[in-house]
Design a protein around this motif. Structure first.
Motif, PDB file in Angstrom:
ATOM      1  N   GLU A 251     -21.864  64.443 -18.708  1.00  0.00           N
ATOM      2  CA  GLU A 251     -21.903  64.353 -17.250  1.00  0.00           C
ATOM      3  C   GLU A 251     -21.576  62.934 -16.797  1.00  0.00           C
ATOM      4  O   GLU A 251     -20.838  62.726 -15.822  1.00  0.00           O
ATOM      5  N   MET A 252     -22.145  61.957 -17.499  1.00  0.00           N
ATOM      6  CA  MET A 252     -21.873  60.575 -17.135  1.00  0.00           C
ATOM      7  C   MET A 252     -20.405  60.230 -17.387  1.00  0.00           C
ATOM      8  O   MET A 252     -19.765  59.554 -16.575  1.00  0.00           O
ATOM      9  N   ILE A 253     -19.873  60.709 -18.500  1.00  0.00           N
ATOM     10  CA  ILE A 253     -18.456  60.471 -18.803  1.00  0.00           C
ATOM     11  C   ILE A 253     -17.566  61.100 -17.729  1.00  0.00           C
ATOM     12  O   ILE A 253     -16.596  60.490 -17.265  1.00  0.00           O
ATOM     13  N   ASP A 254     -17.921  62.312 -17.306  1.00  0.00           N
ATOM     14  CA  ASP A 254     -17.141  62.994 -16.269  1.00  0.00           C
ATOM     15  C   ASP A 254     -17.188  62.227 -14.945  1.00  0.00           C
ATOM     16  O   ASP A 254     -16.192  62.153 -14.225  1.00  0.00           O
ATOM     17  N   LYS A 255     -18.357  61.656 -14.635  1.00  0.00           N
ATOM     18  CA  LYS A 255     -18.484  60.876 -13.400  1.00  0.00           C
ATOM     19  C   LYS A 255     -17.583  59.647 -13.441  1.00  0.00           C
ATOM     20  O   LYS A 255     -16.915  59.315 -12.457  1.00  0.00           O
ATOM     21  N   VAL A 256     -17.567  58.982 -14.596  1.00  0.00           N
ATOM     22  CA  VAL A 256     -16.718  57.797 -14.754  1.00  0.00           C
ATOM     23  C   VAL A 256     -15.253  58.184 -14.604  1.00  0.00           C
ATOM     24  O   VAL A 256     -14.474  57.506 -13.909  1.00  0.00           O
ATOM     25  N   LYS A 257     -14.854  59.279 -15.209  1.00  0.00           N
ATOM     26  CA  LYS A 257     -13.461  59.718 -15.127  1.00  0.00           C
ATOM     27  C   LYS A 257     -13.084  60.088 -13.694  1.00  0.00           C
ATOM     28  O   LYS A 257     -11.997  59.739 -13.224  1.00  0.00           O
ATOM     29  N   ARG A 258     -13.992  60.794 -13.010  1.00  0.00           N
ATOM     30  CA  ARG A 258     -13.693  61.179 -11.618  1.00  0.00           C
ATOM     31  C   ARG A 258     -13.558  59.946 -10.744  1.00  0.00           C
ATOM     32  O   ARG A 258     -12.647  59.857  -9.906  1.00  0.00           O
ATOM     33  N   THR A 259     -14.468  58.991 -10.922  1.00  0.00           N
ATOM     34  CA  THR A 259     -14.422  57.768 -10.118  1.00  0.00           C
ATOM     35  C   THR A 259     -13.124  57.007 -10.359  1.00  0.00           C
ATOM     36  O   THR A 259     -12.470  56.557  -9.413  1.00  0.00           O
ATOM     37  N   ALA A 260     -12.751  56.875 -11.634  1.00  0.00           N
ATOM     38  CA  ALA A 260     -11.516  56.168 -11.974  1.00  0.00           C
ATOM     39  C   ALA A 260     -10.296  56.906 -11.434  1.00  0.00           C
ATOM     40  O   ALA A 260      -9.353  56.288 -10.923  1.00  0.00           O
ATOM     41  N   ASP A 261     -10.305  58.231 -11.532  1.00  0.00           N
ATOM     42  CA  ASP A 261      -9.161  59.023 -11.060  1.00  0.00           C
ATOM     43  C   ASP A 261      -9.020  58.939  -9.539  1.00  0.00           C
ATOM     44  O   ASP A 261      -7.902  58.872  -9.010  1.00  0.00           O
ATOM     45  N   VAL A 262     -10.154  58.962  -8.842  1.00  0.00           N
ATOM     46  CA  VAL A 262     -10.116  58.833  -7.378  1.00  0.00           C
ATOM     47  C   VAL A 262      -9.564  57.461  -6.987  1.00  0.00           C
ATOM     48  O   VAL A 262      -8.725  57.344  -6.083  1.00  0.00           O
ATOM     49  N   LEU A 263     -10.047  56.414  -7.676  1.00  0.00           N
ATOM     50  CA  LEU A 263      -9.559  55.061  -7.392  1.00  0.00           C
ATOM     51  C   LEU A 263      -8.064  54.972  -7.662  1.00  0.00           C
ATOM     52  O   LEU A 263      -7.313  54.399  -6.857  1.00  0.00           O
ATOM     53  N   ALA A 264      -7.619  55.531  -8.777  1.00  0.00           N
ATOM     54  CA  ALA A 264      -6.195  55.497  -9.129  1.00  0.00           C
ATOM     55  C   ALA A 264      -5.360  56.215  -8.061  1.00  0.00           C
ATOM     56  O   ALA A 264      -4.298  55.730  -7.661  1.00  0.00           O
ATOM     57  N   ARG A 265      -5.874  57.361  -7.601  1.00  0.00           N
ATOM     58  CA  ARG A 265      -5.151  58.112  -6.577  1.00  0.00           C
ATOM     59  C   ARG A 265      -5.090  57.335  -5.263  1.00  0.00           C
ATOM     60  O   ARG A 265      -4.039  57.295  -4.602  1.00  0.00           O
ATOM     61  N   GLU A 266      -6.188  56.694  -4.887  1.00  0.00           N
ATOM     62  CA  GLU A 266      -6.211  55.915  -3.645  1.00  0.00           C
ATOM     63  C   GLU A 266      -5.259  54.723  -3.726  1.00  0.00           C
ATOM     64  O   GLU A 266      -4.554  54.409  -2.763  1.00  0.00           O
ATOM     65  N   VAL A 267      -5.246  54.071  -4.894  1.00  0.00           N
ATOM     66  CA  VAL A 267      -4.344  52.933  -5.081  1.00  0.00           C
ATOM     67  C   VAL A 267      -2.893  53.390  -5.005  1.00  0.00           C
ATOM     68  O   VAL A 267      -2.057  52.762  -4.348  1.00  0.00           O
ATOM     69  N   GLU A 268      -2.593  54.505  -5.673  1.00  0.00           N
ATOM     70  CA  GLU A 268      -1.220  55.017  -5.679  1.00  0.00           C
ATOM     71  C   GLU A 268      -0.781  55.423  -4.270  1.00  0.00           C
ATOM     72  O   GLU A 268       0.353  55.129  -3.856  1.00  0.00           O
ATOM     73  N   GLU A 269      -1.657  56.092  -3.537  1.00  0.00           N
ATOM     74  CA  GLU A 269      -1.326  56.493  -2.162  1.00  0.00           C
ATOM     75  C   GLU A 269      -1.124  55.274  -1.269  1.00  0.00           C
ATOM     76  O   GLU A 269      -0.222  55.254  -0.426  1.00  0.00           O
ATOM     77  N   ALA A 270      -1.970  54.247  -1.451  1.00  0.00           N
ATOM     78  CA  ALA A 270      -1.838  53.028  -0.645  1.00  0.00           C
ATOM     79  C   ALA A 270      -0.542  52.304  -0.984  1.00  0.00           C
ATOM     80  O   ALA A 270       0.127  51.762  -0.091  1.00  0.00           O
ATOM     81  N   MET A 271      -0.173  52.274  -2.268  1.00  0.00           N
ATOM     82  CA  MET A 271       1.086  51.649  -2.672  1.00  0.00           C
ATOM     83  C   MET A 271       2.268  52.382  -2.048  1.00  0.00           C
ATOM     84  O   MET A 271       3.247  51.752  -1.619  1.00  0.00           O
ATOM     85  N   GLN A 272       2.185  53.712  -1.987  1.00  0.00           N
ATOM     86  CA  GLN A 272       3.250  54.495  -1.377  1.00  0.00           C
ATOM     87  C   GLN A 272       3.352  54.204   0.121  1.00  0.00           C
ATOM     88  O   GLN A 272       4.448  54.111   0.678  1.00  0.00           O
ATOM     89  N   LYS A 273       2.206  54.038   0.763  1.00  0.00           N
ATOM     90  CA  LYS A 273       2.206  53.717   2.196  1.00  0.00           C
ATOM     91  C   LYS A 273       2.796  52.334   2.441  1.00  0.00           C
ATOM     92  O   LYS A 273       3.542  52.135   3.408  1.00  0.00           O
ATOM     93  N   ASP A 274       2.458  51.375   1.585  1.00  0.00           N
ATOM     94  CA  ASP A 274       3.048  50.036   1.702  1.00  0.00           C
ATOM     95  C   ASP A 274       4.561  50.103   1.541  1.00  0.00           C
ATOM     96  O   ASP A 274       5.308  49.446   2.273  1.00  0.00           O
TER      97      ASP A 274
END
Length: 331
Positions: A251-274
């Motif tokens: 469960e803890m591993i899954d939380k870490v992966k979800r958090t990292a994946d969300v951050l990666a997606r937000e960064v990628e979307e922000a880079m696309q907007k820039d």
């Protein structure tokens, strides 16, 4: 009568030759004007090729940055797997006996100082370079467009409109940088600590101090892991608690992966907007600097088309006069 006709037809013939020469020149100028207008529109339309080029190059930037985030995620997961082990009884005792008042464990310090802080520093640096790349590439390309118009149509006269490259091309909201700046590695490490605590206490807290102490004492003896766990399970409910330990770790591993994946997606979307903002700035810039040239070419073409109409009308009048001259004997 014949001499009169000849005398009247002579200026008509001269006028027709002059009119034909004018028509040739106007037709040629009209063709050039159409070519100029088409060329200007082609240059403006070439911004699509620039957008494709920027899109392709931005993919490499995104891969580099997302790779750092993905590597960081993997390292944190490895640290969780190494920390939350049934055989890691020193950690278990640390939380069971000291509880909420305990200081941070080495793993928490490591996840922030050795893993997350350096990684996010690298990501922040890369995103800063990414924004600079967008700005500098836009500014350079914008100057090339401006120079192309000025050199190719230097004869065009129009009121000069100063376009500031600093504001029209180098303006990027830097959304990608804001996303990573909004992520706190300190808060993430505290969350990591809390998750470790909850997983340990939820699993071993019910074993009791006596059972756990027996396990710790036995750990120094030449025994198997099964013997060690058998001692730890001496209290009621111990078997159930330990059996759920792998699930809690996952469960803890899954939380870490979800958090990292969300951050990666937000960064990628922000880079696309820039990137989209930079391309929109370039499109707007090229449209602004091309407008005077386009207007001039369009006005010139319209005047030449009007001249063609006038020449056609004059030619019709000359033909009418020639017919009237030929018909003089009738009247």
């Amino acid at each position: 009568m014949e001499r009169m006709k000849l005398k009247l037809e002579t200026p008509i013939a001269i006028a027709e030759k002059l009119l034909s020469a004018c028509e040739t020149l106007v037709t040629q100028d009209c063709r050039y004007a159409k070519q100029d207008l088409a060329s200007i529109n082609d240059i403006v339309g070439s911004i699509k090729n620039y957008a494709v080029k920027m899109e392709n190059e931005s993919i490499a930037w995104r891969r580099r940055i997302l790779s750092v985030i993905d590597t960081t995620k993997s390292r944190v997961v490895e640290l969780i797997e190494a920390t939350l082990q049934l055989s890691n009884l020193d950690l278990v005792a640390y939380y069971v006996f000291k509880g909420e008042k305990s200081a941070s464990i080495p793993a928490t310090s490591r996840v922030q100082n050795d893993i997350m802080d350096p990684a996010f520093s690298d990501v922040q640096k890369l995103l800063g370079e990414y924004v600079i790349w967008l700005q500098s590439d836009n500014a350079r390309e914008g100057r090339m467009y401006a120079e192309t118009f000025e050199k190719r149509w230097s004869s065009f006269v129009y009121p000069h409109r100063q376009v500031h490259l600093e504001t029209s091309l180098e303006k990027v909201n830097e959304l990608s940088l804001k996303v990573i700046e909004g992520f706190s590695t300190n808060a993430a490490s505290k969350l990591f600590e809390q998750e470790i605590r909850e997983a340990s206490l939820a699993t071993f807290g019910g074993l009791g101090a006596a059972g756990l102490s027996a396990s710790l004492l036995t750990s120094v003896l030449p025994t198997t892991l099964e013997d060690l766990l058998a001692l730890g399970l001496c209290s009621a409910g111990g078997l159930l608690a330990v059996s759920k330990f792998p699930a809690r770790r996952q469960e803890m591993i899954d939380k870490v992966k979800r958090t990292a994946d969300v951050l990666a997606r937000e960064v990628e979307e922000a880079m696309q907007k820039d990137l989209s903002e930079a391309i929109e700035n370039m499109e707007s810039f090229v449209k602004n600097i091309s407008q005077p040239y386009r207007d001039t070419a369009q006005q010139r073409l319209e005047k030449l088309l009007e001249l063609q109409d006038e020449i056609s009308n004059v030619d019709k009048q000359l033909q009418t006069l020639r017919i009237e001259i030929q018909n003089l004997h009738v009247s």
